[in-house]
Design a protein around this motif. Structure first.
Motif, PDB file in Angstrom:
ATOM      1  N   ASP A  35      -8.218   5.695  -7.157  1.00  0.00           N
ATOM      2  CA  ASP A  35      -7.362   4.606  -7.623  1.00  0.00           C
ATOM      3  C   ASP A  35      -7.093   3.605  -6.509  1.00  0.00           C
ATOM      4  O   ASP A  35      -7.034   2.388  -6.743  1.00  0.00           O
ATOM      5  CB  ASP A  35      -6.033   5.143  -8.162  1.00  0.00           C
ATOM      6  CG  ASP A  35      -6.209   5.965  -9.430  1.00  0.00           C
ATOM      7  OD1 ASP A  35      -7.237   5.781 -10.126  1.00  0.00           O
ATOM      8  OD2 ASP A  35      -5.328   6.797  -9.712  1.00  0.00           O
ATOM      9  N   LEU A  36      -6.920   4.102  -5.294  1.00  0.00           N
ATOM     10  CA  LEU A  36      -6.683   3.213  -4.159  1.00  0.00           C
ATOM     11  C   LEU A  36      -7.915   2.370  -3.863  1.00  0.00           C
ATOM     12  O   LEU A  36      -7.803   1.185  -3.548  1.00  0.00           O
ATOM     13  CB  LEU A  36      -6.285   4.037  -2.937  1.00  0.00           C
ATOM     14  CG  LEU A  36      -4.932   4.731  -3.054  1.00  0.00           C
ATOM     15  CD1 LEU A  36      -4.793   5.813  -2.005  1.00  0.00           C
ATOM     16  CD2 LEU A  36      -3.803   3.741  -2.962  1.00  0.00           C
ATOM     17  N   ILE A  64       0.837  -1.204   0.000  1.00  0.00           N
ATOM     18  CA  ILE A  64       0.000   0.000   0.000  1.00  0.00           C
ATOM     19  C   ILE A  64       0.870   1.251   0.000  1.00  0.00           C
ATOM     20  O   ILE A  64       0.635   2.186  -0.759  1.00  0.00           O
ATOM     21  CB  ILE A  64      -0.959   0.004   1.209  1.00  0.00           C
ATOM     22  CG1 ILE A  64      -2.076  -1.025   0.985  1.00  0.00           C
ATOM     23  CG2 ILE A  64      -1.538   1.397   1.456  1.00  0.00           C
ATOM     24  CD1 ILE A  64      -2.930  -1.290   2.209  1.00  0.00           C
ATOM     25  N   ASP A  93       1.042  -0.557 -11.583  1.00  0.00           N
ATOM     26  CA  ASP A  93       1.959  -0.892 -10.494  1.00  0.00           C
ATOM     27  C   ASP A  93       1.333  -1.829  -9.474  1.00  0.00           C
ATOM     28  O   ASP A  93       2.039  -2.569  -8.784  1.00  0.00           O
ATOM     29  CB  ASP A  93       2.434   0.382  -9.784  1.00  0.00           C
ATOM     30  CG  ASP A  93       3.374   1.214 -10.628  1.00  0.00           C
ATOM     31  OD1 ASP A  93       3.981   0.666 -11.574  1.00  0.00           O
ATOM     32  OD2 ASP A  93       3.508   2.415 -10.349  1.00  0.00           O
ATOM     33  N   TRP A  94      -0.001  -1.795  -9.387  1.00  0.00           N
ATOM     34  CA  TRP A  94      -0.684  -2.684  -8.438  1.00  0.00           C
ATOM     35  C   TRP A  94      -0.585  -4.144  -8.843  1.00  0.00           C
ATOM     36  O   TRP A  94      -0.918  -5.028  -8.063  1.00  0.00           O
ATOM     37  CB  TRP A  94      -2.140  -2.262  -8.276  1.00  0.00           C
ATOM     38  CG  TRP A  94      -2.285  -1.010  -7.484  1.00  0.00           C
ATOM     39  CD1 TRP A  94      -2.535   0.236  -7.965  1.00  0.00           C
ATOM     40  CD2 TRP A  94      -2.141  -0.870  -6.068  1.00  0.00           C
ATOM     41  NE1 TRP A  94      -2.575   1.141  -6.928  1.00  0.00           N
ATOM     42  CE2 TRP A  94      -2.334   0.494  -5.755  1.00  0.00           C
ATOM     43  CE3 TRP A  94      -1.875  -1.767  -5.030  1.00  0.00           C
ATOM     44  CZ2 TRP A  94      -2.277   0.973  -4.456  1.00  0.00           C
ATOM     45  CZ3 TRP A  94      -1.810  -1.282  -3.732  1.00  0.00           C
ATOM     46  CH2 TRP A  94      -2.006   0.073  -3.460  1.00  0.00           C
ATOM     47  N   LYS A  95      -0.134  -4.407 -10.057  1.00  0.00           N
ATOM     48  CA  LYS A  95       0.029  -5.796 -10.507  1.00  0.00           C
ATOM     49  C   LYS A  95       0.955  -6.564  -9.574  1.00  0.00           C
ATOM     50  O   LYS A  95       0.896  -7.789  -9.489  1.00  0.00           O
ATOM     51  CB  LYS A  95       0.544  -5.829 -11.944  1.00  0.00           C
ATOM     52  CG  LYS A  95       0.597  -7.217 -12.547  1.00  0.00           C
ATOM     53  CD  LYS A  95       0.852  -7.153 -14.031  1.00  0.00           C
ATOM     54  CE  LYS A  95       1.053  -8.481 -14.682  1.00  0.00           C
ATOM     55  NZ  LYS A  95       0.208  -9.553 -14.306  1.00  0.00           N
ATOM     56  N   ILE A 125      -8.014  -6.314  -5.571  1.00  0.00           N
ATOM     57  CA  ILE A 125      -7.267  -7.291  -4.786  1.00  0.00           C
ATOM     58  C   ILE A 125      -8.222  -8.204  -4.023  1.00  0.00           C
ATOM     59  O   ILE A 125      -8.010  -9.419  -3.947  1.00  0.00           O
ATOM     60  CB  ILE A 125      -6.256  -6.576  -3.864  1.00  0.00           C
ATOM     61  CG1 ILE A 125      -5.147  -5.952  -4.739  1.00  0.00           C
ATOM     62  CG2 ILE A 125      -5.667  -7.544  -2.832  1.00  0.00           C
ATOM     63  CD1 ILE A 125      -4.265  -4.963  -4.040  1.00  0.00           C
ATOM     64  N   VAL A 176       3.117   1.473  -3.469  1.00  0.00           N
ATOM     65  CA  VAL A 176       2.388   1.742  -4.708  1.00  0.00           C
ATOM     66  C   VAL A 176       1.359   2.861  -4.524  1.00  0.00           C
ATOM     67  O   VAL A 176       1.094   3.616  -5.450  1.00  0.00           O
ATOM     68  CB  VAL A 176       1.713   0.457  -5.242  1.00  0.00           C
ATOM     69  CG1 VAL A 176       0.941   0.730  -6.520  1.00  0.00           C
ATOM     70  CG2 VAL A 176       2.747  -0.637  -5.472  1.00  0.00           C
ATOM     71  N   GLY A 177       0.814   2.989  -3.325  1.00  0.00           N
ATOM     72  CA  GLY A 177      -0.266   3.941  -3.096  1.00  0.00           C
ATOM     73  C   GLY A 177       0.164   5.369  -2.873  1.00  0.00           C
ATOM     74  O   GLY A 177      -0.630   6.293  -3.092  1.00  0.00           O
ATOM     75  N   ALA A 198      -8.028  -0.323  -6.599  1.00  0.00           N
ATOM     76  CA  ALA A 198      -7.013  -1.358  -6.373  1.00  0.00           C
ATOM     77  C   ALA A 198      -7.428  -2.276  -5.230  1.00  0.00           C
ATOM     78  O   ALA A 198      -7.285  -3.502  -5.325  1.00  0.00           O
ATOM     79  CB  ALA A 198      -5.666  -0.717  -6.077  1.00  0.00           C
ATOM     80  N   SER A 199      -7.966  -1.702  -4.170  1.00  0.00           N
ATOM     81  CA  SER A 199      -8.416  -2.497  -3.028  1.00  0.00           C
ATOM     82  C   SER A 199      -9.503  -3.478  -3.444  1.00  0.00           C
ATOM     83  O   SER A 199      -9.464  -4.660  -3.079  1.00  0.00           O
ATOM     84  CB  SER A 199      -8.931  -1.558  -1.932  1.00  0.00           C
ATOM     85  OG  SER A 199      -9.409  -2.293  -0.841  1.00  0.00           O
ATOM     86  N   ALA A 229       0.570  -6.981  -6.681  1.00  0.00           N
ATOM     87  CA  ALA A 229      -0.289  -7.722  -5.755  1.00  0.00           C
ATOM     88  C   ALA A 229      -0.446  -9.171  -6.164  1.00  0.00           C
ATOM     89  O   ALA A 229      -0.934  -9.987  -5.371  1.00  0.00           O
ATOM     90  CB  ALA A 229      -1.654  -7.050  -5.648  1.00  0.00           C
TER      91      ALA A 229
END
Length: 143
Positions: free
Chosen positions: A87-88, A76, A109-111, A95, A79-80, A91-92, A113
């Protein structure tokens, strides 16, 4: 417990523990607990501007929990930081769906995860990954 997916990427993220520690005078804070295992996560955030869907300038985190919780909180922060609240939130959600429904990892960038994909096979450990995201969402909502 020996079959839990504590592979190198998760261990590395937990070891880096990016953003570990509280922020001084955060704009918002949230602490969440998992009463089943005793994990506790605190997320502090500081906005770029006073507008609530602005980008986050800083994210701090303190985890009292397992390596999965530590790795998720570090992700978090890594990347956050600099991301918009919307966006956060996206992404949450991605996931959560990745773990619970087998959806693909989030884009960009969250990839990263995707390191948690092996956790899918351990539903009792999903909350360990999701607890920091729950704290993040609560902090985004004002704590």
């Amino acid at each position: 417990m020996a079959d839990l997916p504590y592979h190198a990427a998760i261990l590395g993220a937990a070891h880096r523990a990016s953003g570990k520690g509280r922020l001084e005078a955060p704009d918002s804070t949230a602490t969440v607990d998992n009463p089943l295992c005793g994990d506790r996560v605190t997320i502090d955030i500081r906005w770029d501007t006073p507008v609530r869907d602005a980008n986050l300038r800083e994210i701090g985190q303190v985890v009292r929990g397992c390596v999965l919780c530590e790795a998720a909180a570090a992700l978090i922060v890594e990347v956050g930081t600099g991301a918009a609240a919307s966006d956060l939130r996206h992404a949450s959600d991605c996931i959560r769906r990745m773990l619970e429904e087998g959806a693909p990892p989030p884009p960009g960038d969250w990839k990263r995860a995707e390191m948690f994909v092996p956790v899918r096979a351990h539903p009792s450990r999903h909350d360990c990954v999701l607890l920091p995201f729950q704290a993040l969402l609560e902090a985004l909502d004002g704590g």
